[in-house]
Design a protein around this motif. Structure first.
Motif, PDB file in Angstrom:
ATOM      1  N   GLY A  63       0.817  -1.215   0.000  1.00 36.82           N
ATOM      2  CA  GLY A  63       0.000   0.000   0.000  1.00 36.82           C
ATOM      3  C   GLY A  63       0.846   1.259   0.000  1.00 36.82           C
ATOM      4  O   GLY A  63       0.530   2.235  -0.686  1.00 36.82           O
ATOM      5  N   GLY A  64       1.935   1.270   0.765  1.00 32.35           N
ATOM      6  CA  GLY A  64       2.813   2.439   0.811  1.00 32.35           C
ATOM      7  C   GLY A  64       3.469   2.720  -0.522  1.00 32.35           C
ATOM      8  O   GLY A  64       3.557   3.868  -0.969  1.00 32.35           O
ATOM      9  N   VAL A  65       3.934   1.666  -1.199  1.00 33.15           N
ATOM     10  CA  VAL A  65       4.564   1.849  -2.525  1.00 33.15           C
ATOM     11  C   VAL A  65       3.531   2.345  -3.531  1.00 33.15           C
ATOM     12  O   VAL A  65       3.790   3.279  -4.299  1.00 33.15           O
ATOM     13  CB  VAL A  65       5.220   0.534  -3.002  1.00 33.15           C
ATOM     14  CG1 VAL A  65       5.630   0.623  -4.458  1.00 33.15           C
ATOM     15  CG2 VAL A  65       6.421   0.200  -2.128  1.00 33.15           C
ATOM     16  N   LEU A  66       2.352   1.734  -3.538  1.00 32.12           N
ATOM     17  CA  LEU A  66       1.312   2.153  -4.493  1.00 32.12           C
ATOM     18  C   LEU A  66       0.845   3.576  -4.235  1.00 32.12           C
ATOM     19  O   LEU A  66       0.500   4.300  -5.172  1.00 32.12           O
ATOM     20  CB  LEU A  66       0.123   1.191  -4.428  1.00 32.12           C
ATOM     21  CG  LEU A  66       0.371  -0.224  -4.944  1.00 32.12           C
ATOM     22  CD1 LEU A  66      -0.842  -1.091  -4.692  1.00 32.12           C
ATOM     23  CD2 LEU A  66       0.729  -0.210  -6.419  1.00 32.12           C
ATOM     24  N   PHE A  67       0.818   3.988  -2.972  1.00 29.76           N
ATOM     25  CA  PHE A  67       0.342   5.324  -2.611  1.00 29.76           C
ATOM     26  C   PHE A  67       1.257   6.418  -3.163  1.00 29.76           C
ATOM     27  O   PHE A  67       0.814   7.540  -3.403  1.00 29.76           O
ATOM     28  CB  PHE A  67       0.239   5.447  -1.087  1.00 29.76           C
ATOM     29  CG  PHE A  67      -0.734   6.478  -0.628  1.00 29.76           C
ATOM     30  CD1 PHE A  67      -2.059   6.157  -0.431  1.00 29.76           C
ATOM     31  CD2 PHE A  67      -0.331   7.781  -0.389  1.00 29.76           C
ATOM     32  CE1 PHE A  67      -2.967   7.111  -0.003  1.00 29.76           C
ATOM     33  CE2 PHE A  67      -1.234   8.743   0.040  1.00 29.76           C
ATOM     34  CZ  PHE A  67      -2.557   8.398   0.224  1.00 29.76           C
ATOM     35  N   ILE A  68       2.514   6.103  -3.373  1.00 24.90           N
ATOM     36  CA  ILE A  68       3.472   7.102  -3.853  1.00 24.90           C
ATOM     37  C   ILE A  68       3.210   7.470  -5.312  1.00 24.90           C
ATOM     38  O   ILE A  68       3.314   8.635  -5.692  1.00 24.90           O
ATOM     39  CB  ILE A  68       4.912   6.594  -3.661  1.00 24.90           C
ATOM     40  CG1 ILE A  68       5.220   6.502  -2.164  1.00 24.90           C
ATOM     41  CG2 ILE A  68       5.915   7.490  -4.375  1.00 24.90           C
ATOM     42  CD1 ILE A  68       6.538   5.827  -1.839  1.00 24.90           C
ATOM     43  N   PHE A  69       2.850   6.487  -6.124  1.00 22.95           N
ATOM     44  CA  PHE A  69       2.690   6.722  -7.566  1.00 22.95           C
ATOM     45  C   PHE A  69       1.268   7.151  -7.897  1.00 22.95           C
ATOM     46  O   PHE A  69       0.305   6.448  -7.556  1.00 22.95           O
ATOM     47  CB  PHE A  69       3.061   5.454  -8.337  1.00 22.95           C
ATOM     48  CG  PHE A  69       4.483   5.040  -8.096  1.00 22.95           C
ATOM     49  CD1 PHE A  69       5.518   5.733  -8.689  1.00 22.95           C
ATOM     50  CD2 PHE A  69       4.781   3.976  -7.257  1.00 22.95           C
ATOM     51  CE1 PHE A  69       6.837   5.373  -8.464  1.00 22.95           C
ATOM     52  CE2 PHE A  69       6.092   3.605  -7.016  1.00 22.95           C
ATOM     53  CZ  PHE A  69       7.123   4.311  -7.627  1.00 22.95           C
ATOM     54  N   PRO A  70       1.103   8.291  -8.579  1.00 21.30           N
ATOM     55  CA  PRO A  70      -0.246   8.822  -8.840  1.00 21.30           C
ATOM     56  C   PRO A  70      -1.172   7.841  -9.554  1.00 21.30           C
ATOM     57  O   PRO A  70      -2.366   7.806  -9.263  1.00 21.30           O
ATOM     58  CB  PRO A  70       0.022  10.049  -9.713  1.00 21.30           C
ATOM     59  CG  PRO A  70       1.413  10.468  -9.365  1.00 21.30           C
ATOM     60  CD  PRO A  70       2.148   9.196  -9.048  1.00 21.30           C
ATOM     61  N   ARG A  71      -0.643   7.046 -10.466  1.00 19.60           N
ATOM     62  CA  ARG A  71      -1.495   6.132 -11.224  1.00 19.60           C
ATOM     63  C   ARG A  71      -2.133   5.064 -10.325  1.00 19.60           C
ATOM     64  O   ARG A  71      -3.240   4.603 -10.580  1.00 19.60           O
ATOM     65  CB  ARG A  71      -0.680   5.476 -12.323  1.00 19.60           C
ATOM     66  CG  ARG A  71      -1.481   4.540 -13.162  1.00 19.60           C
ATOM     67  CD  ARG A  71      -0.694   4.020 -14.308  1.00 19.60           C
ATOM     68  NE  ARG A  71      -1.511   3.109 -15.095  1.00 19.60           N
ATOM     69  CZ  ARG A  71      -1.135   2.570 -16.197  1.00 19.60           C
ATOM     70  NH1 ARG A  71       0.047   2.831 -16.689  1.00 19.60           N
ATOM     71  NH2 ARG A  71      -1.931   1.756 -16.850  1.00 19.60           N
ATOM     72  N   TYR A  72      -1.416   4.643  -9.288  1.00 20.09           N
ATOM     73  CA  TYR A  72      -1.878   3.559  -8.415  1.00 20.09           C
ATOM     74  C   TYR A  72      -2.286   4.041  -7.029  1.00 20.09           C
ATOM     75  O   TYR A  72      -2.544   3.230  -6.144  1.00 20.09           O
ATOM     76  CB  TYR A  72      -0.774   2.507  -8.286  1.00 20.09           C
ATOM     77  CG  TYR A  72      -0.352   1.949  -9.613  1.00 20.09           C
ATOM     78  CD1 TYR A  72      -1.183   1.098 -10.326  1.00 20.09           C
ATOM     79  CD2 TYR A  72       0.868   2.298 -10.176  1.00 20.09           C
ATOM     80  CE1 TYR A  72      -0.809   0.594 -11.550  1.00 20.09           C
ATOM     81  CE2 TYR A  72       1.254   1.800 -11.412  1.00 20.09           C
ATOM     82  CZ  TYR A  72       0.414   0.946 -12.084  1.00 20.09           C
ATOM     83  OH  TYR A  72       0.785   0.454 -13.312  1.00 20.09           O
ATOM     84  N   ARG A  73      -2.357   5.329  -6.838  1.00 18.75           N
ATOM     85  CA  ARG A  73      -2.641   5.903  -5.517  1.00 18.75           C
ATOM     86  C   ARG A  73      -4.012   5.482  -4.986  1.00 18.75           C
ATOM     87  O   ARG A  73      -4.159   5.210  -3.792  1.00 18.75           O
ATOM     88  CB  ARG A  73      -2.544   7.426  -5.596  1.00 18.75           C
ATOM     89  CG  ARG A  73      -2.512   8.085  -4.254  1.00 18.75           C
ATOM     90  CD  ARG A  73      -2.107   9.529  -4.375  1.00 18.75           C
ATOM     91  NE  ARG A  73      -0.689   9.598  -4.722  1.00 18.75           N
ATOM     92  CZ  ARG A  73      -0.141  10.548  -5.479  1.00 18.75           C
ATOM     93  NH1 ARG A  73      -0.884  11.527  -5.953  1.00 18.75           N
ATOM     94  NH2 ARG A  73       1.139  10.528  -5.752  1.00 18.75           N
ATOM     95  N   ALA A  74      -5.010   5.406  -5.857  1.00 19.84           N
ATOM     96  CA  ALA A  74      -6.359   5.017  -5.411  1.00 19.84           C
ATOM     97  C   ALA A  74      -6.349   3.585  -4.885  1.00 19.84           C
ATOM     98  O   ALA A  74      -6.982   3.286  -3.862  1.00 19.84           O
ATOM     99  CB  ALA A  74      -7.348   5.154  -6.565  1.00 19.84           C
ATOM    100  N   LEU A  75      -5.617   2.701  -5.528  1.00 16.63           N
ATOM    101  CA  LEU A  75      -5.506   1.317  -5.061  1.00 16.63           C
ATOM    102  C   LEU A  75      -4.737   1.256  -3.749  1.00 16.63           C
ATOM    103  O   LEU A  75      -5.128   0.543  -2.822  1.00 16.63           O
ATOM    104  CB  LEU A  75      -4.823   0.457  -6.124  1.00 16.63           C
ATOM    105  CG  LEU A  75      -4.588  -1.007  -5.776  1.00 16.63           C
ATOM    106  CD1 LEU A  75      -5.910  -1.707  -5.471  1.00 16.63           C
ATOM    107  CD2 LEU A  75      -3.857  -1.700  -6.919  1.00 16.63           C
ATOM    108  N   GLY A  76      -3.653   2.006  -3.655  1.00 22.07           N
ATOM    109  CA  GLY A  76      -2.887   2.057  -2.410  1.00 22.07           C
ATOM    110  C   GLY A  76      -3.721   2.564  -1.248  1.00 22.07           C
ATOM    111  O   GLY A  76      -3.618   2.062  -0.128  1.00 22.07           O
ATOM    112  N   ALA A  77      -4.569   3.553  -1.519  1.00 23.67           N
ATOM    113  CA  ALA A  77      -5.437   4.092  -0.471  1.00 23.67           C
ATOM    114  C   ALA A  77      -6.421   3.034   0.022  1.00 23.67           C
ATOM    115  O   ALA A  77      -6.685   2.930   1.225  1.00 23.67           O
ATOM    116  CB  ALA A  77      -6.186   5.321  -0.982  1.00 23.67           C
TER     117      ALA A  77
END
Length: 125
Positions: A63-77
């Motif tokens: 989740g932390g890695v995905l949250f950093i990248f704008p494209r995957y931020r919604a999934l990370g959240a």
């Protein structure tokens, strides 16, 4: 300017969860001396379930890695939301001294979820 501020906030947010996830495996952060007894009991109970702490650590890392990248931020959240709810409930019941930081983290999480609400509406239609 708004995108740069959002990126820095999301980078710091993601790095906090990456750090917490890595600590679940590497144990490099020292335990504070003034932990409330309720928190010690809670952590002892969680450690009795041998797979729980590593599972939370894996999801914090992802989740932390995905949250950093704008494209995957919604999934990370979405991945970090249940963890953040658990952190919030733990701080409310066992260690209220951590609530100011938790409220900031909840505000960032809520901001990102609201910003990406169109992506989530697809799941419920």
């Amino acid at each position: 300017m708004k995108t740069k501020i959002r990126f820095v906030i999301c980078l710091l947010f993601g790095l906090m969860f990456i750090n917490a996830g890595l600590d679940k495996f590497l144990h490099y952060m020292p335990m504070p001396e003034d932990i409330p007894a309720d928190m010690i009991n809670l952590m002892t109970a969680m450690m009795e379930i041998s797979w729980l702490i590593p599972l939370v650590g894996i999801f914090e890392l992802i989740g932390g890695v995905l949250f950093i990248f704008p494209r995957y931020r919604a999934l990370g959240a979405m991945i970090l939301l249940p963890i953040l709810v658990g952190i919030t409930l733990t701080n409310i019941t066992a260690a209220p001294s951590g609530l100011p930081l938790v409220i900031i983290l909840l505000a960032i999480e809520g901001w990102i979820i609201l910003e990406n609400r169109q992506k989530y509406l697809v799941m419920i239609k």
